[in-house]
Design a protein around this motif. Structure first.
Motif, PDB file in Angstrom:
ATOM      1  N   UNK A   1      69.803  15.745  35.452  1.00 57.77           N
ATOM      2  CA  UNK A   1      69.578  16.329  34.126  1.00 57.77           C
ATOM      3  C   UNK A   1      68.109  16.232  33.706  1.00 57.77           C
ATOM      4  N   UNK A   2      67.566  17.336  33.190  1.00 64.67           N
ATOM      5  CA  UNK A   2      66.199  17.368  32.656  1.00 64.67           C
ATOM      6  C   UNK A   2      66.181  17.693  31.170  1.00 64.67           C
ATOM      7  N   UNK A   3      67.229  18.303  30.669  1.00 63.75           N
ATOM      8  CA  UNK A   3      67.302  18.707  29.261  1.00 63.75           C
ATOM      9  C   UNK A   3      68.304  17.797  28.539  1.00 63.75           C
ATOM     10  N   UNK A   4      67.796  16.819  27.794  1.00 66.09           N
ATOM     11  CA  UNK A   4      68.636  15.854  27.078  1.00 66.09           C
ATOM     12  C   UNK A   4      68.647  16.214  25.600  1.00 66.09           C
ATOM     13  N   UNK A   5      69.645  16.971  25.180  1.00 68.47           N
ATOM     14  CA  UNK A   5      69.690  17.422  23.794  1.00 68.47           C
ATOM     15  C   UNK A   5      71.056  17.144  23.182  1.00 68.47           C
ATOM     16  N   UNK A   6      71.061  16.823  21.884  1.00 66.31           N
ATOM     17  CA  UNK A   6      72.343  16.737  21.197  1.00 66.31           C
ATOM     18  C   UNK A   6      72.836  18.151  20.887  1.00 66.31           C
ATOM     19  N   UNK A   7      74.026  18.251  20.352  1.00 69.27           N
ATOM     20  CA  UNK A   7      74.642  19.571  20.181  1.00 69.27           C
ATOM     21  C   UNK A   7      73.847  20.470  19.242  1.00 69.27           C
ATOM     22  N   UNK A   8      73.288  19.903  18.178  1.00 72.09           N
ATOM     23  CA  UNK A   8      72.524  20.724  17.236  1.00 72.09           C
ATOM     24  C   UNK A   8      71.226  21.226  17.853  1.00 72.09           C
ATOM     25  N   UNK A   9      70.609  20.419  18.685  1.00 68.17           N
ATOM     26  CA  UNK A   9      69.394  20.861  19.384  1.00 68.17           C
ATOM     27  C   UNK A   9      69.721  22.002  20.349  1.00 68.17           C
ATOM     28  N   UNK A  10      70.845  21.868  21.057  1.00 67.25           N
ATOM     29  CA  UNK A  10      71.239  22.948  21.962  1.00 67.25           C
ATOM     30  C   UNK A  10      71.449  24.252  21.204  1.00 67.25           C
ATOM     31  N   UNK A  11      72.129  24.181  20.070  1.00 63.35           N
ATOM     32  CA  UNK A  11      72.373  25.391  19.285  1.00 63.35           C
ATOM     33  C   UNK A  11      71.051  25.999  18.807  1.00 63.35           C
ATOM     34  N   UNK A  12      70.103  25.162  18.453  1.00 61.90           N
ATOM     35  CA  UNK A  12      68.779  25.645  18.035  1.00 61.90           C
ATOM     36  C   UNK A  12      68.093  26.359  19.206  1.00 61.90           C
ATOM     37  N   UNK A  13      68.198  25.762  20.398  1.00 64.95           N
ATOM     38  CA  UNK A  13      67.597  26.380  21.597  1.00 64.95           C
ATOM     39  C   UNK A  13      68.261  27.724  21.891  1.00 64.95           C
ATOM     40  N   UNK A  14      69.572  27.800  21.768  1.00 68.97           N
ATOM     41  CA  UNK A  14      70.260  29.076  21.971  1.00 68.97           C
ATOM     42  C   UNK A  14      69.695  30.138  21.020  1.00 68.97           C
ATOM     43  N   UNK A  15      69.551  29.777  19.760  1.00 71.04           N
ATOM     44  CA  UNK A  15      69.046  30.729  18.760  1.00 71.04           C
ATOM     45  C   UNK A  15      67.608  31.126  19.043  1.00 71.04           C
ATOM     46  N   UNK A  16      66.790  30.174  19.454  1.00 77.28           N
ATOM     47  CA  UNK A  16      65.386  30.463  19.728  1.00 77.28           C
ATOM     48  C   UNK A  16      65.222  31.477  20.849  1.00 77.28           C
ATOM     49  N   UNK A  17      66.179  31.500  21.755  1.00 76.44           N
ATOM     50  CA  UNK A  17      66.089  32.402  22.908  1.00 76.44           C
ATOM     51  C   UNK A  17      67.045  33.582  22.808  1.00 76.44           C
ATOM     52  N   UNK A  18      67.577  33.787  21.595  1.00 70.33           N
ATOM     53  CA  UNK A  18      68.450  34.932  21.317  1.00 70.33           C
ATOM     54  C   UNK A  18      69.684  34.968  22.208  1.00 70.33           C
ATOM     55  N   UNK A  19      70.147  33.770  22.606  1.00 69.01           N
ATOM     56  CA  UNK A  19      71.404  33.717  23.354  1.00 69.01           C
ATOM     57  C   UNK A  19      72.547  33.906  22.372  1.00 69.01           C
ATOM     58  N   UNK A  20      73.371  34.918  22.606  1.00 67.49           N
ATOM     59  CA  UNK A  20      74.451  35.265  21.685  1.00 67.49           C
ATOM     60  C   UNK A  20      75.832  35.104  22.312  1.00 67.49           C
ATOM     61  N   UNK A  21      75.877  34.446  23.462  1.00 73.09           N
ATOM     62  CA  UNK A  21      77.158  34.253  24.136  1.00 73.09           C
ATOM     63  C   UNK A  21      77.898  33.024  23.647  1.00 73.09           C
ATOM     64  N   UNK A  22      78.995  32.721  24.302  1.00 71.02           N
ATOM     65  CA  UNK A  22      79.798  31.546  23.983  1.00 71.02           C
ATOM     66  C   UNK A  22      79.259  30.329  24.727  1.00 71.02           C
ATOM     67  N   UNK A  23      79.704  29.152  24.293  1.00 71.34           N
ATOM     68  CA  UNK A  23      79.189  27.922  24.893  1.00 71.34           C
ATOM     69  C   UNK A  23      80.165  26.782  24.640  1.00 71.34           C
ATOM     70  N   UNK A  24      80.014  25.730  25.454  1.00 70.37           N
ATOM     71  CA  UNK A  24      80.715  24.470  25.199  1.00 70.37           C
ATOM     72  C   UNK A  24      79.852  23.336  25.725  1.00 70.37           C
ATOM     73  N   UNK A  25      80.260  22.109  25.369  1.00 70.61           N
ATOM     74  CA  UNK A  25      79.498  20.923  25.736  1.00 70.61           C
ATOM     75  C   UNK A  25      80.366  19.935  26.509  1.00 70.61           C
ATOM     76  N   UNK A  26      79.738  19.252  27.452  1.00 74.97           N
ATOM     77  CA  UNK A  26      80.362  18.140  28.160  1.00 74.97           C
ATOM     78  C   UNK A  26      79.835  16.856  27.551  1.00 74.97           C
ATOM     79  N   UNK A  27      80.744  15.962  27.210  1.00 78.99           N
ATOM     80  CA  UNK A  27      80.365  14.672  26.630  1.00 78.99           C
ATOM     81  C   UNK A  27      80.818  13.539  27.547  1.00 78.99           C
ATOM     82  N   UNK A  28      80.006  12.488  27.590  1.00 75.71           N
ATOM     83  CA  UNK A  28      80.333  11.306  28.386  1.00 75.71           C
ATOM     84  C   UNK A  28      80.766  10.205  27.418  1.00 75.71           C
ATOM     85  N   UNK A  29      82.064  10.222  27.110  1.00 79.27           N
ATOM     86  CA  UNK A  29      82.600   9.353  26.064  1.00 79.27           C
ATOM     87  C   UNK A  29      82.825   7.923  26.576  1.00 79.27           C
TER      88      UNK A  29
END
Length: 219
Positions: free
Chosen positions: A191-219
């Motif tokens: 892994x090189x991109x360590x982001x929480x869920x809100x950061x990921x959503x911000x990155x999606x918006x910054x790059x105009x990604x309009x698709x669906x997504x999900x997250x894997x968590x290590x609980x």
């Protein structure tokens, strides 16, 4: 839209996070893993999969994707980070006539892919896809994009938008709290991109990604 196809699959694996850092040389494991060769796929579990073989576990995930996106014969599907092609195999098996393509950085994975789909896979980088604009009815990328540095990650998201039509889905590793962040840091080797869920959503918006997504968590 956030839609989860992967969590049940992810939770089938038991993980000893402390052993990952206390019993192995983590930096050496990461160096081996990032070659994306035998050690990553079929070598020691300390490095990554410990043997990535077809066992049918992608079948229920494929069914969920088919149902959600209403996949039908003639649809063209791209899997970015396809590995050995197991998901694409399940998609093609369940929807005969679907057109599949897979891309992965690992020549080892492509060489050792499932025979039934090997001809549809090629080596390549997610940040520069060798496909035409709006070529695919569905673009998938599961557990791949978090392995990219930011500059490549941004390019990859823009490329997904370029080659895909309306239907796109990606899954990345993330965290919601300090425990999940520490577990992710302990467990990961690529892994090189360590982001929480809100950061990921911000990155999606910054790059105009309009698709669906999900997250894997290590609980």
């Amino acid at each position: 839209m956030e839609i989860d196809f992967i969590t049940n699959h992810h939770k089938q694996t038991k993980r000893d996070y402390l052993a990952r850092v206390n019993k192995i040389n983590k930096s050496e494991a990461a160096v081996k893993a990032k070659k994306w060769d035998f050690d990553y796929w079929d070598g020691s579990r300390d490095v990554n999969y410990g043997g990535y073989y077809y066992d049918g576990r992608w079948e229920p995930i494929a069914k969920k994707i088919i149902d959600f996106y209403k996949i039908k014969p003639g649809n063209k599907i791209l899997d970015i980070g396809c590995g050995k092609g197991f998901l694409l195999y399940e998609l093609k098996k369940q929807v005969p006539g679907v057109i599949i393509r897979g891309l992965d950085i690992s020549s080892y994975a492509i060489k050792n892919a499932k025979e039934e789909v090997k001809e549809y896979l090629k080596i390549g980088d997610a940040n520069k896809l060798p496909y035409s604009d709006k070529e695919f009815d569905l673009v998938l990328s599961i557990n791949t994009l978090h392995n990219l540095y930011c500059f490549d990650l941004f390019s990859a998201l823009q490329e997904i938008e370029r080659v895909g039509k309306e239907k796109k889905y990606l899954c990345v590793e993330s965290y919601r709290n300090e425990t999940e962040k520490v577990n992710l840091l302990y467990w990961q080797v690529t892994c090189e991109a360590f982001f929480n869920t809100e950061e990921w959503k911000w990155i999606f918006n910054q790059n105009n990604y309009r698709g669906d997504y999900s997250f894997i968590f290590f609980e």
